[in-house]
Scaffold this motif. Sequence first.
Motif, short mmCIF file in Angstrom:
data_model
loop_
_atom_site.label_atom_id
_atom_site.label_comp_id
_atom_site.label_asym_id
_atom_site.label_seq_id
_atom_site.Cartn_x
_atom_site.Cartn_y
_atom_site.Cartn_z
N ARG A 62 7.22 1.06 1.12
CA ARG A 62 6.63 2.34 1.54
C ARG A 62 6.11 3.10 0.32
O ARG A 62 5.00 3.64 0.33
N GLU A 89 2.20 4.12 -0.43
CA GLU A 89 1.78 5.51 -0.63
C GLU A 89 1.04 5.67 -1.96
O GLU A 89 0.01 6.32 -2.02
N GLN A 140 -2.26 3.76 -1.75
CA GLN A 140 -3.02 4.11 -0.56
C GLN A 140 -3.46 2.87 0.21
O GLN A 140 -4.62 2.69 0.56
#
Length: 165
Positions: free
Chosen positions: A131, A135, A138
Motif C-alpha cells: 500500500r 501511494e 501512484q
Amino acid sequence: MKKPSNEEIKRLSNEIYHKLCSMGANPEDAKDIVQESLYRGFLNMDGINAKAFKSWLYKVAINQYYDLYRKNTSRTMIEYEETLLEVEGNHVEDTVMKQEAKEEFDQVLHHLKPLERQLIKMKYEDEYSYREISEQLQLKESNVKTYLYRARKKLTTIFGRDKNE
C-alpha cells in the motif's frame, strides 16, 4: 515560437510527471525534474522548434532523471560502505563478505528495469508495504504486486543462471 497555454503546460507537466514515475522516479524528484525541465524549456523557447517542444521537454526530463539516478546510486553505495565501517565489533572478514554480497546484488539489480529496481528496494530494503509503495509511486496496489512478482521472477532467473555458470 508561440507560447503554450496554461492548459497545455499543465497537461504536458502531468504527462512528463507520470512518465518519470513509471520509470522509477519518486514523486518528489519527478516534480522537481518537471519544474526544472519547464524552466529550461522557457529559457530556450526561442531556439526550439514549436513542433519539437514536447519531445524536447521529454528528453530533457528523462536525461535529468538518469543523471539523478546515477548520482543517487553512487551515493547509496558510499552510504552503505560507511555504515559497514561504523558497525562496532565488525570483523574485517565479515565486512568484506557483506560488501561483496551487496555489490553482487547491485550488479544483479542492474539487469532489471529502473521501476523494478525501485520496487525491489522499496519492498525489501526500505520495508514498505504494498500500500505504501502504491501511494508513493501512484500505482494501483495490484500493479505493484504484479511488477514485484515479475521482478522477483527475473531475479530468481538471474541468480539461478549465475550459480549454474
